[in-house]
Design an enzyme around this catalytic site. Structure first.
Site, PDB file in Angstrom:
ATOM      1  NE  ARG A 104      32.982 -14.148  38.471  1.00  0.00           N
ATOM      2  CZ  ARG A 104      34.252 -13.773  38.400  1.00  0.00           C
ATOM      3  NH1 ARG A 104      35.199 -14.673  38.135  1.00  0.00           N
ATOM      4  NH2 ARG A 104      34.588 -12.510  38.587  1.00  0.00           N
ATOM      5  CG  HIS A 157      42.009  -8.321  34.305  1.00  0.00           C
ATOM      6  ND1 HIS A 157      41.900  -7.998  35.647  1.00  0.00           N
ATOM      7  CD2 HIS A 157      43.330  -8.190  34.001  1.00  0.00           C
ATOM      8  CE1 HIS A 157      43.090  -7.691  36.121  1.00  0.00           C
ATOM      9  NE2 HIS A 157      43.966  -7.797  35.150  1.00  0.00           N
ATOM     10  CB  THR A 249      42.157  -0.951  42.044  1.00  0.00           C
ATOM     11  OG1 THR A 249      43.147  -1.975  41.904  1.00  0.00           O
ATOM     12  CG2 THR A 249      42.813   0.412  41.902  1.00  0.00           C
ATOM     13  CB  SER A 250      43.474  -3.961  46.664  1.00  0.00           C
ATOM     14  OG  SER A 250      43.655  -4.956  45.668  1.00  0.00           O
ATOM     15  CB  CYS A 292      33.805   4.119  44.449  1.00  0.00           C
ATOM     16  SG  CYS A 292      35.340   3.266  44.859  1.00  0.00           S
TER      17      CYS A 292
END
Length: 309
Positions: A104, A157, A249-250, A292
């Site tokens: 990542r 986070h 964001t969900s 977005c």
């Protein structure tokens, strides 16, 4: 905000501080009219706002080509992120987890901020000259907001590019590529590839004098609580804001899922920018559907009432 409300919010932070999915049907206890998609109306609200809080999630980085590891097909080799992003997974197999995060990190080193990141950063810079403030509260760990130039940034986070020592607790920014020699060329996501099974002593090690403890990514894993100092800062900014944007964001991962609905509950306008409606959409004043990078730049562009310094 009264003391009772402050105490209630802190209690919620303690209860929901661990990273976890929200219930399928959030039990919001307030009602609002259906949200508007009228950009002109939003722009009038935006022009009057003095303290803007922008909450961002994975959707804001999707147009930069950032893998989300969410939903169908969201696998790294044979595992979903939820199986690797846990303290238990790291304790059992730190080599596998480090391969995943090394992959990542390497991917993110090649990615760049998109139009949404840039619009946010430019808006912050412009409004600062007018005595107005913008804070970005992000769930993302990719640092694309930072690359775009955002200054007032709360990464709830953590970050892919910070490490924390499991022995001494030291947190350090780390942009090495590879992060250690043993991980060079490792971490490919192909399900046919076997784990590298790297010995612990060859994985990233703490460089503090006399420590040499095993490093871990400085990110919040599933089941872990968020940094209380960061949550306190988030709470302060949400109490202060007079406009809130929820971008990409969900609204299904706590505690971030409750941030904007709490702001809306005290009468502050909230605008959602997302590819689709979310469980919280009906609690907001505005909802703008689409990428977005397309919807956000015109929303945050200079308003005709702004005075150019």
């Amino acid at each position: 905000m009264c003391l009772a409300q402050c105490a209630a919010r802190r209690l919620l932070a303690q209860v929901h501080g661990a990273l976890k999915p929200a219930p399928k049907k959030p039990n919001w206890c307030w009602e609002m009219a259906r949200p508007s998609s009228n950009m002109a109306d939003f722009r009038e609200v935006f022009a009057k706002a003095k303290h803007i809080a922008i909450i961002t999630g994975a959707g804001v980085s999707a147009e930069s080509g950032v893998p989300t590891f969410r939903g169908a097909g969201g696998f790294w080799r044979k595992w979903q992120a939820q199986e690797l992003a846990t303290p238990g997974a790291f304790a059992r197999n730190p080599s596998r987890v480090w391969e995943f995060y090394h992959y990542r990190r390497e991917v993110m080193l090649s990615k760049h901020p998109n139009a949404a990141h840039i619009a946010i950063a430019e808006c912050e810079k412009r409004l600062r000259k007018q005595g107005r403030s913008v804070v970005v509260i992000t769930q993302n760990i990719d640092e694309l907001h930072r690359k775009a130039g955002t200054k007032h940034l709360l990464e709830i986070h953590g970050s892919l590019f910070k490490t924390r020592c499991t022995n001494c607790g030291n947190v350090t920014a780390n942009y090495k590529s590879p992060i250690c020699p043993a991980l060079a060329g490792k971490g490919a996501p192909d399900p046919e590839i076997e784990d590298a099974a790297i010995p612990v002593e060859e994985l990233p090690q703490c460089e503090e004098d006399g420590c040499h403890g095993l490093l871990r990514p400085h990110v919040v894993w599933f089941g872990e609580t968020l940094d209380p100092d960061v949550l306190t800062e988030v709470e302060k900014e949400l109490d202060l804001c007079d406009l809130c944007l929820v971008v990409g964001t969900s609204s299904v991962v706590y505690p971030a899922a409750m941030f904007a609905p709490q702001v809306s509950a005290r009468g502050v306008p909230v605008a959602e920018f997302n590819m689709e409606a979310t469980p919280a959409t009906d609690r907001f004043r505005f909802h703008f559907e689409g990428p977005c990078g397309t919807t956000l730049p015109p929303a945050l562009a200079r308003h005709e009432s702004e005075i150019i310094a």
